[in-house]
Design a protein around this motif. Structure first.
Motif, PDB file in Angstrom:
ATOM      1  N   PRO A 122      39.731  57.315  24.154  1.00  0.00           N
ATOM      2  CA  PRO A 122      40.168  57.842  22.691  1.00  0.00           C
ATOM      3  C   PRO A 122      38.598  57.271  21.654  1.00  0.00           C
ATOM      4  O   PRO A 122      38.725  57.694  20.523  1.00  0.00           O
ATOM      5  N   ALA A 123      37.679  56.303  22.031  1.00  0.00           N
ATOM      6  CA  ALA A 123      36.634  56.165  21.756  1.00  0.00           C
ATOM      7  C   ALA A 123      35.487  57.166  21.115  1.00  0.00           C
ATOM      8  O   ALA A 123      34.983  57.849  20.121  1.00  0.00           O
ATOM      9  N   ILE A 124      35.298  57.563  22.158  1.00  0.00           N
ATOM     10  CA  ILE A 124      34.750  58.869  22.640  1.00  0.00           C
ATOM     11  C   ILE A 124      35.271  60.198  21.924  1.00  0.00           C
ATOM     12  O   ILE A 124      34.184  60.967  21.140  1.00  0.00           O
ATOM     13  N   LEU A 125      36.342  60.314  22.028  1.00  0.00           N
ATOM     14  CA  LEU A 125      37.397  61.589  20.985  1.00  0.00           C
ATOM     15  C   LEU A 125      37.229  61.383  19.763  1.00  0.00           C
ATOM     16  O   LEU A 125      36.711  61.989  18.893  1.00  0.00           O
ATOM     17  N   LEU A 185      36.947  53.176  26.033  1.00  0.00           N
ATOM     18  CA  LEU A 185      36.246  54.219  26.311  1.00  0.00           C
ATOM     19  C   LEU A 185      36.140  54.328  28.111  1.00  0.00           C
ATOM     20  O   LEU A 185      36.474  53.359  28.610  1.00  0.00           O
ATOM     21  N   LEU A 186      35.930  55.513  27.984  1.00  0.00           N
ATOM     22  CA  LEU A 186      36.422  55.721  29.601  1.00  0.00           C
ATOM     23  C   LEU A 186      34.809  56.455  29.993  1.00  0.00           C
ATOM     24  O   LEU A 186      34.371  57.628  29.871  1.00  0.00           O
ATOM     25  N   PHE A 187      34.641  55.681  31.767  1.00  0.00           N
ATOM     26  CA  PHE A 187      33.694  56.541  32.006  1.00  0.00           C
ATOM     27  C   PHE A 187      33.819  57.433  32.502  1.00  0.00           C
ATOM     28  O   PHE A 187      34.917  57.381  33.717  1.00  0.00           O
ATOM     29  N   ARG A 188      33.214  58.983  33.027  1.00  0.00           N
ATOM     30  CA  ARG A 188      33.642  59.096  34.169  1.00  0.00           C
ATOM     31  C   ARG A 188      32.441  60.306  35.112  1.00  0.00           C
ATOM     32  O   ARG A 188      31.142  59.729  34.994  1.00  0.00           O
ATOM     33  N   HIS A 189      32.304  60.817  35.560  1.00  0.00           N
ATOM     34  CA  HIS A 189      31.596  61.816  36.369  1.00  0.00           C
ATOM     35  C   HIS A 189      30.810  62.097  35.832  1.00  0.00           C
ATOM     36  O   HIS A 189      29.314  61.824  35.829  1.00  0.00           O
ATOM     37  N   LYS A 190      30.418  63.147  34.731  1.00  0.00           N
ATOM     38  CA  LYS A 190      29.976  64.358  33.975  1.00  0.00           C
ATOM     39  C   LYS A 190      29.594  63.107  32.694  1.00  0.00           C
ATOM     40  O   LYS A 190      28.789  63.835  31.673  1.00  0.00           O
ATOM     41  N   LEU A 197      30.314  34.515  29.311  1.00  0.00           N
ATOM     42  CA  LEU A 197      30.130  34.637  27.272  1.00  0.00           C
ATOM     43  C   LEU A 197      31.192  35.352  27.502  1.00  0.00           C
ATOM     44  O   LEU A 197      31.289  36.219  26.140  1.00  0.00           O
ATOM     45  N   CYS A 198      30.895  37.034  28.490  1.00  0.00           N
ATOM     46  CA  CYS A 198      31.477  38.892  27.686  1.00  0.00           C
ATOM     47  C   CYS A 198      32.996  37.847  29.063  1.00  0.00           C
ATOM     48  O   CYS A 198      32.685  39.312  29.744  1.00  0.00           O
ATOM     49  N   PRO A 199      33.632  38.134  28.566  1.00  0.00           N
ATOM     50  CA  PRO A 199      34.983  38.212  30.244  1.00  0.00           C
ATOM     51  C   PRO A 199      35.591  39.502  29.850  1.00  0.00           C
ATOM     52  O   PRO A 199      35.712  39.934  30.715  1.00  0.00           O
ATOM     53  N   GLN A 200      35.711  40.258  28.625  1.00  0.00           N
ATOM     54  CA  GLN A 200      36.109  41.289  28.590  1.00  0.00           C
ATOM     55  C   GLN A 200      35.548  42.246  29.291  1.00  0.00           C
ATOM     56  O   GLN A 200      35.217  43.466  29.127  1.00  0.00           O
ATOM     57  N   LEU A 201      34.179  42.489  29.907  1.00  0.00           N
ATOM     58  CA  LEU A 201      33.255  43.044  30.498  1.00  0.00           C
ATOM     59  C   LEU A 201      33.482  43.288  31.694  1.00  0.00           C
ATOM     60  O   LEU A 201      33.656  42.323  32.695  1.00  0.00           O
ATOM     61  N   PRO A 202      33.764  45.009  32.638  1.00  0.00           N
ATOM     62  CA  PRO A 202      34.311  44.994  33.452  1.00  0.00           C
ATOM     63  C   PRO A 202      33.115  44.129  34.821  1.00  0.00           C
ATOM     64  O   PRO A 202      32.076  44.760  34.265  1.00  0.00           O
ATOM     65  N   ALA A 253      37.965  51.380  32.233  1.00  0.00           N
ATOM     66  CA  ALA A 253      37.492  51.879  30.775  1.00  0.00           C
ATOM     67  C   ALA A 253      37.757  50.458  30.237  1.00  0.00           C
ATOM     68  O   ALA A 253      38.269  49.431  30.579  1.00  0.00           O
ATOM     69  N   MET A 254      37.478  50.358  29.032  1.00  0.00           N
ATOM     70  CA  MET A 254      37.080  49.136  28.295  1.00  0.00           C
ATOM     71  C   MET A 254      36.716  49.164  26.852  1.00  0.00           C
ATOM     72  O   MET A 254      36.673  50.344  26.663  1.00  0.00           O
ATOM     73  N   PRO A 255      37.270  47.955  25.967  1.00  0.00           N
ATOM     74  CA  PRO A 255      37.283  47.961  24.353  1.00  0.00           C
ATOM     75  C   PRO A 255      35.795  47.991  24.561  1.00  0.00           C
ATOM     76  O   PRO A 255      34.813  47.672  24.746  1.00  0.00           O
ATOM     77  N   VAL A 256      35.490  49.203  22.622  1.00  0.00           N
ATOM     78  CA  VAL A 256      34.075  48.991  23.077  1.00  0.00           C
ATOM     79  C   VAL A 256      34.351  49.214  21.053  1.00  0.00           C
ATOM     80  O   VAL A 256      35.222  49.719  20.783  1.00  0.00           O
ATOM     81  N   ARG A 257      32.752  49.552  20.446  1.00  0.00           N
ATOM     82  CA  ARG A 257      32.731  49.348  18.872  1.00  0.00           C
ATOM     83  C   ARG A 257      32.148  50.612  18.696  1.00  0.00           C
ATOM     84  O   ARG A 257      31.033  50.477  19.869  1.00  0.00           O
TER      85      ARG A 257
END
Ligand code: FDA
Length: 413
Positions: free
Chosen positions: A252-255, A242-247, A299-304, A222-226
């Protein structure tokens, strides 16, 4: 054996809008019956907001509100939202001592449980002497003319109902398991209304070859995105998680974007909205000692980290994660930066009504009076809540629409 019951108003659908409307009509001293085919009432309220019901959004106070709604006529909501505010609903909860809190971007949730909201609405209905009929299957609804006035007659499995005003509050198609049906659209069509084609909204999206690309291995991140879609005047974008799922993708971003997404159109995800990654990777003096993966982490510390490792291992990047940053050509770094700032995906579809939180489309609001919610096609007929072509953003906007539209109709009948 069927017997006829006469009421000033009959409301079909004992959900959020139906209960609010019935309570207000009853408290104004008019007789009102609330019919629902389900055994349990307010089921969508019960399952909403993860069981805590995000019942309104503070951002609506002092705004015309139309920017938070998807509709062919978003400005339709303005009158109702200005007549019954988010603060009016919180005042109602305050009156019953229901505790709540703000979570994120103005979203208000119950501290304990969504049942608190259902209880308040039921108590408000009791104050108004509302007559309930659950497990009530409506077989037909038609207008008829008496010597002095127009009336409606409803035949059901429990009784025949007659009324001067008929309010349709049957909601949208999301989650049929808790009672959603297309009944409201069918009834609207019967009375000459047009329907904006309903589609699942606030819903997870799916993508072809998801597992083949290995994206399924990112499930759980799960991570913040635009996120954005559309172009020109139709362009919309949200800063959300954004949340990555198996499918596929959710969160919230996708919804939010799903309510705007049109089949065949791409969506764009900026995985590192705080940085221009290409410029940061190519510009300035590169540290001679550090590897590409370390540079990206800085450079992108917020990236998992799991996402970053996956990203760099993708075959299209000719540089390896452990290559020295300074040795990598600009073109390769630019390609990598661009892919993180503008990941473009073509959804193949959504999880559908079963998993949606709302329905886009519904009864065309051009044919409804925005001040009274009365049909322009049939006098005495009203529509409230989600059955109309009004879909709120994620964040309590759909419930506020249910409350506000219900209050307008209640005042008009
Ligand atoms: P609602 O769906 O509440 O009520 C319709 C009623 O009509 C139901 O009781 C149904 O049984 C009845 N009905 C349907 N067909 C009938 C028929 N043929 N005969 C008789 N009765 C019939 N919104 C928000 O603002 N904040 C949130 O936190 C959430 N969370 C959320 C989670 C989930 C999982 C879902 C599915 C939805 C949400 N929503 C939400 C959306 C919100 O629940 C929705 O917009 C409102 O409940 C709409 O209120 P209505 O009264 O219009 O319909």
């Amino acid at each position: 054996m069927n017997s006829a019951h006469t009421f000033d108003t009959v409301i079909i659908g004992a959900g959020a809008a139906g209960m609010m409307c019935a309570a207000r009509i009853g408290q104004a001293g008019k007789s009102v019956a609330l019919l629902d085919h389900s055994a349990k009432i307010g089921e969508k309220i019960r399952i909403s907001g993860g069981g805590r019901c995000n019942f309104t959004n503070r951002n609506l106070n002092g705004h015309d509100g139309s920017q938070y709604f998807v509709s062919q006529q978003p400005r339709f909501v303005r009158h109702a939202l200005s007549r019954y505010h988010s603060a009016d609903f919180t005042a109602l909860l305050d009156g019953y001592g229901v505790p709540y809190h703000e979570k994120h971007k103005g979203q208000l949730f119950c501290d304990h449980s969504a049942q608190d909201v259902i209880d308040v609405l039921q108590r408000e209905c009791a104050k108004g002497g509302v007559v309930w009929h659950t497990e009530c299957l409506i077989e037909s609804a038609a207008p008829f003319q008496t010597a002095s006035a127009l009336r409606f007659e409803l035949h059901t499995n429990q009784a025949t109902f007659r009324c001067r005003h008929l309010v349709i509050a049957t909601g949208g198609l999301a989650v049929p398991a808790v009672g959603a049906t297309p009944f409201g659209y069918e009834l609207a069509k019967q009375f000459g209304h047009s329907i904006i084609s309903p589609a699942a909204a606030l819903v997870p999206l799916r993508f072809e070859h998801w597992a083949q690309h290995g994206y399924d291995t990112l499930a759980g991140i799960a991570m913040p995105v635009r996120i954005s879609s559309g172009s020109g005047k139709q362009a919309v974008s949200f800063d959300e998680d954004l949340l990555f799922r198996h499918k596929g993708l959710s969160g919230p971003a996708i919804l939010q974007i799903s309510s705007y997404w049109q089949p065949g159109a791409p969506i764009h995800i900026n995985l590192a909205p705080a940085a221009d990654v290409a410029a940061a990777l190519c510009g300035g003096k590169r540290n001679q000692k550090i590897q590409l993966n370390t540079a990206l982490k800085q450079l992108c510390p917020q990236l998992p980290e799991r996402l970053l490792d996956f990203w760099l291992a993708q075959p299209q990047f000719t540089a390896s994660a452990t290559q020295k940053w300074a040795d990598i050509p600009d073109a390769v770094l630019q390609n990598l930066g661009h892919s993180l700032n503008s990941w473009t995906l073509l959804p193949s579809g959504s999880d559908g009504h079963k998993k949606a939180e709302a329905t886009r489309g519904g009864v065309n609001v051009k044919e409804i009076n925005p001040k009274t919610m009365q049909s322009k096609q049939q006098s005495g007929l009203y529509f409230i809540g989600e059955v109309m072509d009004i879909t709120g953003w994620l964040g309590g906007y759909n419930f506020q629409w249910a409350w506000s539209s219900a209050v307008c109709a209640a005042a008009a009948v």
